[in-house]
Write a protein that holds these residues in place. Structure first.
Motif: not given
Length: 181
Positions: A75-80, A95-103
């Motif tokens: 729910t928070r962009p900062t958490l991503k 590597r870190v691939i960040n595919n987290i969706e910000v709701l």
């Protein structure tokens, strides 16, 4: 004359930590456990994020080159960005691939989140899930649809959680991805 026995502060703090960690260990099932030391380190760091709550779902995979792919919804962009930063700081990660969706930010979805939380965790018998350090039931709300993620103890609890979510007003649909531990 009766004398009072006092628990030494160090002993008390140790007992308190053991008690609290026993509750924390119960509820850590919201992030899948990957085999190996690196998987345990990633899982631990994600669970320790300060703003990771019941309305967020994080998961990850590790490939043979130790590249970590982060997925889920927050729910928070900062958490991503925080999740990516802590995983990047773990020794041995490629590597870190960040595919987290910000709701999406929505007062409509926020009201559904709160109502769903109350409907599920307010049910008799569900206190056991609410008191855990990290809730095993995750409530993901996007554009009026609810997805339940995580683990419950039995099939009846799974059915009761789904029914409670379906009774929340203004919900378009409910997807039940709860598993039984």
């Amino acid at each position: 004359m009766k004398t009072k026995t006092r628990i030494k502060p160090v002993l008390f703090r140790t007992a308190l930590m053991v008690f609290l960690l026993s509750f924390a260990g119960i509820g850590m099932s919201s992030i899948p456990n990957q085999a190996g030391t690196l998987g345990n380190a990633v899982r631990h760091e994600l669970l320790m994020l300060p703003y990771y709550d019941v309305f967020d779902m994080l998961s990850f995979t590790i490939d043979s080159s130790n590249n970590v792919t982060l997925t889920g919804q927050v729910t928070r962009p900062t958490l991503k960005s925080d999740a990516e930063a802590v995983v990047r700081g773990i020794a041995g990660v490629g590597r870190v691939i960040n595919n987290i969706e910000v709701l999406p930010l929505s007062t409509f979805d926020n009201s559904i989140r709160v109502a769903t939380y109350r409907a599920i965790f307010g049910r008799p018998g569900f206190e056991k899930y609410a008191i855990r350090a990290i809730a095993p039931i995750r409530i993901i709300v996007k554009n009026g649809t609810i997805t339940l993620e995580g683990k419950v103890d039995n099939a009846l609890d799974r059915q009761m959680a789904e029914m409670a979510a379906r009774l929340v007003p203004n919900v378009f649909s409910v997807t039940d991805n709860l598993t039984i531990s």
